[in-house]
Design a protein around this motif. Structure first.
Motif, PDB file in Angstrom:
ATOM      1  N   TRP A 135       0.848  -1.181   0.000  1.00  0.00           N
ATOM      2  CA  TRP A 135       0.000   0.000   0.000  1.00  0.00           C
ATOM      3  C   TRP A 135       0.885   1.231   0.000  1.00  0.00           C
ATOM      4  O   TRP A 135       1.506   1.571   1.006  1.00  0.00           O
ATOM      5  N   PRO A 136       0.962   1.936  -1.125  1.00  0.00           N
ATOM      6  CA  PRO A 136       1.878   3.078  -1.215  1.00  0.00           C
ATOM      7  C   PRO A 136       1.292   4.378  -0.652  1.00  0.00           C
ATOM      8  O   PRO A 136       0.093   4.611  -0.692  1.00  0.00           O
ATOM      9  N   SER A 165      -0.824   4.747 -12.138  1.00  0.00           N
ATOM     10  CA  SER A 165      -2.107   4.241 -11.645  1.00  0.00           C
ATOM     11  C   SER A 165      -3.242   4.449 -12.646  1.00  0.00           C
ATOM     12  O   SER A 165      -4.369   4.044 -12.387  1.00  0.00           O
ATOM     13  N   ALA A 166      -2.951   5.039 -13.786  1.00  0.00           N
ATOM     14  CA  ALA A 166      -3.978   5.233 -14.819  1.00  0.00           C
ATOM     15  C   ALA A 166      -4.228   3.931 -15.572  1.00  0.00           C
ATOM     16  O   ALA A 166      -3.488   2.961 -15.458  1.00  0.00           O
ATOM     17  N   GLU A 199      -2.872  -0.644  -6.090  1.00  0.00           N
ATOM     18  CA  GLU A 199      -3.726   0.295  -6.813  1.00  0.00           C
ATOM     19  C   GLU A 199      -4.238   1.446  -5.969  1.00  0.00           C
ATOM     20  O   GLU A 199      -4.577   2.489  -6.492  1.00  0.00           O
ATOM     21  N   VAL A 200      -4.328   1.277  -4.673  1.00  0.00           N
ATOM     22  CA  VAL A 200      -4.902   2.324  -3.843  1.00  0.00           C
ATOM     23  C   VAL A 200      -3.772   3.064  -3.137  1.00  0.00           C
ATOM     24  O   VAL A 200      -3.122   2.519  -2.253  1.00  0.00           O
ATOM     25  N   PRO A 230      -4.200   7.642   1.759  1.00  0.00           N
ATOM     26  CA  PRO A 230      -4.216   9.060   2.118  1.00  0.00           C
ATOM     27  C   PRO A 230      -3.527   9.360   3.443  1.00  0.00           C
ATOM     28  O   PRO A 230      -3.267  10.511   3.753  1.00  0.00           O
ATOM     29  N   SER A 231      -3.246   8.329   4.219  1.00  0.00           N
ATOM     30  CA  SER A 231      -2.665   8.519   5.546  1.00  0.00           C
ATOM     31  C   SER A 231      -1.423   7.639   5.688  1.00  0.00           C
ATOM     32  O   SER A 231      -1.428   6.489   5.236  1.00  0.00           O
ATOM     33  N   PRO A 232      -0.377   8.131   6.318  1.00  0.00           N
ATOM     34  CA  PRO A 232       0.811   7.290   6.513  1.00  0.00           C
ATOM     35  C   PRO A 232       0.545   6.103   7.432  1.00  0.00           C
ATOM     36  O   PRO A 232       1.251   5.100   7.362  1.00  0.00           O
ATOM     37  N   ARG A 233      -0.464   6.184   8.247  1.00  0.00           N
ATOM     38  CA  ARG A 233      -0.760   5.081   9.172  1.00  0.00           C
ATOM     39  C   ARG A 233      -1.388   3.882   8.461  1.00  0.00           C
ATOM     40  O   ARG A 233      -1.523   2.813   9.026  1.00  0.00           O
ATOM     41  N   GLN A 234      -1.787   4.060   7.204  1.00  0.00           N
ATOM     42  CA  GLN A 234      -2.372   2.978   6.421  1.00  0.00           C
ATOM     43  C   GLN A 234      -1.418   2.463   5.355  1.00  0.00           C
ATOM     44  O   GLN A 234      -1.768   1.563   4.607  1.00  0.00           O
ATOM     45  N   ALA A 235      -0.223   3.021   5.253  1.00  0.00           N
ATOM     46  CA  ALA A 235       0.690   2.691   4.155  1.00  0.00           C
ATOM     47  C   ALA A 235       1.908   1.930   4.665  1.00  0.00           C
ATOM     48  O   ALA A 235       2.294   2.052   5.826  1.00  0.00           O
TER      49      ALA A 235
END
Length: 178
Positions: free
Chosen positions: A21-22, A38-39, A50-51, A54-59
């Motif tokens: 997850w980037p 990602s296009a 692919e996603v 939006p938050s560093p805590r999820q990446a």
């Protein structure tokens, strides 16, 4: 015991490698190429990335694309510190890897390589790198993730322990004279 640890590593690394997850940190022209990846023409979804989070805590992957200035360095460091372990970094672009066209002594505002601030796993030093090159870097990172052990990742992070201090408003590596 060694067999059990190896099996657990294999299962965890397979899942980790196929669902990276980037988190994006794009500051200039390299960010456009990262967006193209990602296009629909290139489709980064084939690699499980692919996603863009939006938050560093999820990446778990920081794709650092473009020129990093000394003013942006604390923000980048804060984002990296907020990411959960294990976390990986791809340095994308010549400016990000070594300062690029700003690496001469006249440019005082550009960090001469993001590895002065963060431990980098994959370098992608083109100007700007094409989406295919980013895919190649992600595939290389996936291979490295599948080979690593829980213990070796901690050693990698410890070997890149970077202590920073502020000097005249600029973050620089802390020098230990001892």
């Amino acid at each position: 015991m060694n067999y059990i640890l190896t099996t657990i590593d294999t299962i965890l690394n397979w899942g980790r490698a196929n669902s990276i997850w980037p988190l994006t940190f794009a500051t200039s022209c390299c960010g456009i190429e990262m967006m193209c990846a990602s296009a629909s023409n290139f489709d980064i979804a084939r690699f499980g990335s692919e996603v863009f989070r939006p938050s560093p805590r999820q990446a778990d992957l920081l794709i650092c694309a473009g020129t990093i200035t000394h003013k942006m360095a604390p923000v980048l460091l804060r984002l990296y510190q907020q990411m959960p372990e294990p976390k990986y970094v791809i340095a994308m672009g010549a400016c990000n890897c070594s300062g690029g066209m700003f690496s001469d002594n006249e440019s005082y505002s550009v960090v001469k390589g993001v590895d002065k601030i963060l431990p980098v796993d994959i370098y992608l030093p083109m100007c700007p790198p094409k989406p295919e090159a980013l895919f190649d870097a992600i595939l290389l990172l996936q291979k490295e993730i599948k080979k690593e052990s829980i213990l070796t990742r901690k050693e990698f992070i410890a070997s890149h322990n970077i202590e920073l201090e502020e000097c005249d408003g600029i973050l620089v590596r802390k020098v230990n004279n001892g």
